[in-house]
Design an enzyme around this catalytic site. Sequence first.
Site, PDB file in Angstrom:
ATOM      1  CE  LYS A  24       6.541  -1.674  11.267  1.00  0.00           C
ATOM      2  NZ  LYS A  24       7.307  -1.747  10.013  1.00  0.00           N
ATOM      3  CE1 TYR A  40       3.226  -3.427  12.238  1.00  0.00           C
ATOM      4  CE2 TYR A  40       2.092  -2.288  14.026  1.00  0.00           C
ATOM      5  CZ  TYR A  40       2.698  -2.264  12.778  1.00  0.00           C
ATOM      6  OH  TYR A  40       2.793  -1.077  12.108  1.00  0.00           O
ATOM      7  CB  SER A  90       4.052   2.171  13.631  1.00  0.00           C
ATOM      8  OG  SER A  90       2.771   2.326  14.181  1.00  0.00           O
ATOM      9  CB  THR A 140       2.170   1.160  17.199  1.00  0.00           C
ATOM     10  OG1 THR A 140       1.629   0.274  18.146  1.00  0.00           O
ATOM     11  CG2 THR A 140       3.453   0.555  16.663  1.00  0.00           C
ATOM     12  CE1 TYR A 178      -3.254   2.888   0.730  1.00  0.00           C
ATOM     13  CE2 TYR A 178      -2.739   2.690   3.075  1.00  0.00           C
ATOM     14  CZ  TYR A 178      -3.387   3.333   2.039  1.00  0.00           C
ATOM     15  OH  TYR A 178      -4.173   4.422   2.311  1.00  0.00           O
ATOM     16  CG  ASN A 190      -4.193   5.779  12.264  1.00  0.00           C
ATOM     17  OD1 ASN A 190      -3.437   6.179  13.157  1.00  0.00           O
ATOM     18  ND2 ASN A 190      -4.979   4.740  12.427  1.00  0.00           N
TER      19      ASN A 190
HETATM   20  C1  UD1 Z   1      -3.536  -0.118  14.147  1.00  0.00           C
HETATM   21  C2  UD1 Z   1      -2.467  -0.440  15.132  1.00  0.00           C
HETATM   22  C3  UD1 Z   1      -1.195   0.256  14.746  1.00  0.00           C
HETATM   23  C4  UD1 Z   1      -0.782  -0.145  13.371  1.00  0.00           C
HETATM   24  C5  UD1 Z   1      -1.879   0.078  12.398  1.00  0.00           C
HETATM   25  C6  UD1 Z   1      -1.472  -0.637  11.135  1.00  0.00           C
HETATM   26  C7  UD1 Z   1      -3.541  -0.870  17.290  1.00  0.00           C
HETATM   27  C8  UD1 Z   1      -3.709  -0.339  18.658  1.00  0.00           C
HETATM   28  N1  UD1 Z   1      -2.865  -0.060  16.469  1.00  0.00           N
HETATM   29  O1  UD1 Z   1      -3.779   1.260  14.223  1.00  0.00           O
HETATM   30  O2  UD1 Z   1      -0.182  -0.130  15.636  1.00  0.00           O
HETATM   31  O3  UD1 Z   1       0.359   0.562  12.981  1.00  0.00           O
HETATM   32  O4  UD1 Z   1      -3.102  -0.488  12.839  1.00  0.00           O
HETATM   33  O5  UD1 Z   1      -2.467  -0.611  10.190  1.00  0.00           O
HETATM   34  O6  UD1 Z   1      -3.997  -1.917  16.951  1.00  0.00           O
HETATM   35  N2  UD1 Z   1     -12.176   0.964  14.260  1.00  0.00           N
HETATM   36  C9  UD1 Z   1     -13.511   0.698  14.411  1.00  0.00           C
HETATM   37  N3  UD1 Z   1     -14.055  -0.304  13.649  1.00  0.00           N
HETATM   38  C10 UD1 Z   1     -13.327  -1.044  12.753  1.00  0.00           C
HETATM   39  C11 UD1 Z   1     -11.952  -0.755  12.607  1.00  0.00           C
HETATM   40  C12 UD1 Z   1     -11.411   0.254  13.390  1.00  0.00           C
HETATM   41  O7  UD1 Z   1     -14.216   1.327  15.197  1.00  0.00           O
HETATM   42  O8  UD1 Z   1     -13.873  -1.950  12.123  1.00  0.00           O
HETATM   43  C13 UD1 Z   1     -11.589   2.055  15.063  1.00  0.00           C
HETATM   44  C14 UD1 Z   1     -10.496   1.582  16.000  1.00  0.00           C
HETATM   45  O9  UD1 Z   1     -11.028   1.194  17.235  1.00  0.00           O
HETATM   46  C15 UD1 Z   1      -9.620   2.823  16.087  1.00  0.00           C
HETATM   47  C16 UD1 Z   1      -9.785   3.504  14.733  1.00  0.00           C
HETATM   48  O10 UD1 Z   1     -10.957   2.954  14.160  1.00  0.00           O
HETATM   49  O11 UD1 Z   1     -10.126   3.679  17.059  1.00  0.00           O
HETATM   50  C17 UD1 Z   1      -8.619   3.249  13.809  1.00  0.00           C
HETATM   51  O12 UD1 Z   1      -8.366   1.867  13.770  1.00  0.00           O
HETATM   52  P1  UD1 Z   1      -7.324   1.203  12.763  1.00  0.00           P
HETATM   53  O13 UD1 Z   1      -7.584   1.682  11.390  1.00  0.00           O
HETATM   54  O14 UD1 Z   1      -7.328  -0.270  13.014  1.00  0.00           O
HETATM   55  O15 UD1 Z   1      -5.926   1.825  13.184  1.00  0.00           O
HETATM   56  P2  UD1 Z   1      -5.180   1.873  14.601  1.00  0.00           P
HETATM   57  O16 UD1 Z   1      -5.851   1.076  15.635  1.00  0.00           O
HETATM   58  O17 UD1 Z   1      -4.945   3.293  14.912  1.00  0.00           O
END
Ligand code: UD1
Length: 350
Positions: A158, A154, A129, A131, A15, A184
């Site tokens: 990093k 993961y 990241s 993270t 990506y 993000n």
């Molecule tokens: C996550 C990882 C991060 C990693 C990144 C890689 C964690 C804590 N962090 O980021 O380390 O670098 O992915 O891609 O896991 N959400 C929903 N519904 C969904 C999907 C997500 O509500 O179906 C919310 C999540 O709770 C979060 C936000 O959307 O609050 C962003 O989520 P996501 O896109 O998965 O990214 P991160 O959690 O920030």
Amino acid sequence: MDKSKRVIVTGGTGYIGSHTVVELQQKGYEAIIIDNLSNSDISVVDGIEKITGIRPRFENFDLCNRKKLFRLMESMPGTDAIIHFAAYKAVGESVREPLRYYHNNLTTLLNLLEVMEKYNVPSLVFSSSCTVYGQPERLPVTEEDPVQPATSPYGNTKQMGEEIIRDMMYARSGLQAVSLRYFNPIGAHPSGHIGELPAGMPENLVPFITQTAIGIRDQLKVFGVDYNTPDGSCIRDYLHVTDLAKAHIAALERLLDQKNKTNYEVFNLGTGQGVSVLEAIRTFEEATGEKVNYTITGRREGDIEKIWADPSLANKELGWKTEITLAESLRSAWKWENNYRSIKRENGEK
Ligand code: UD1
């Protein structure tokens, strides 16, 4: 005439990698992709060629294969830099399969560091990241803020990756590296020719939004609205993948032009704006005119409540800042979702 600089892009069909290859080529660099297609598709090379008119050289092998990597490097002396994206990145999977994550993400990095020394490739840009910060005590988070114990294998790869690079740069003053801590990344190239290709059920928010809007998923689950944030949902810093790709060029040029202050530097890459999950959904609906069917569910284990970047160091030192708005980013993600589905239909896939 100066020969064009040659840059190896590991994970270049992925990506962020593919968007970076486009930016490199558009700036006259020769980009060579190494990717084993473990989480990407060869058609991405066609997408890159459609955008830039240049088909990048593509080497299909696993970077854990030291022999193959060394053989390739022997065949192309004078490589100027490596941008290292290739890594496994699914947080949940890493908890279930820690050895796979440590083995892949660390072996590939160790092999590349060995290559830098053995074949005189002086510069490295590493995908890290946000993270590494865990849940920061103060926001926005700066590069000075402490790295916290990782909450997943993961995330640990990093952190360990950054430490290994730091130690190696300390030991070898002729080498130099930059770690970029992404917040993000979202969206897709405005041409609609490349974008994110999540395999199976997406873990990330934006692909889940677009797949729900297009009808592949019935319902998006919002993971918790009981956080200590204005609307109760988690807050992140979403930046467009093309903006992110451009930051890699800025970091690369800082190294190539010897503008770096030390031979190992770290930068946050984000917009500086925190956006909640509910705001992201609302902005998507407004930007595209599509409805997203969503429901509120419980928290996702391991989620950080809120984090956004202080990107001022990257603004100042890399001369880089994000330019694409959240609404535009989400529109580009939607355009890509539609294009990608029609490409799949043309190929007879579901
Ligand atoms: C996550 C990882 C991060 C990693 C990144 C890689 C964690 C804590 N962090 O980021 O380390 O670098 O992915 O891609 O896991 N959400 C929903 N519904 C969904 C999907 C997500 O509500 O179906 C919310 C999540 O709770 C979060 C936000 O959307 O609050 C962003 O989520 P996501 O896109 O998965 O990214 P991160 O959690 O920030």
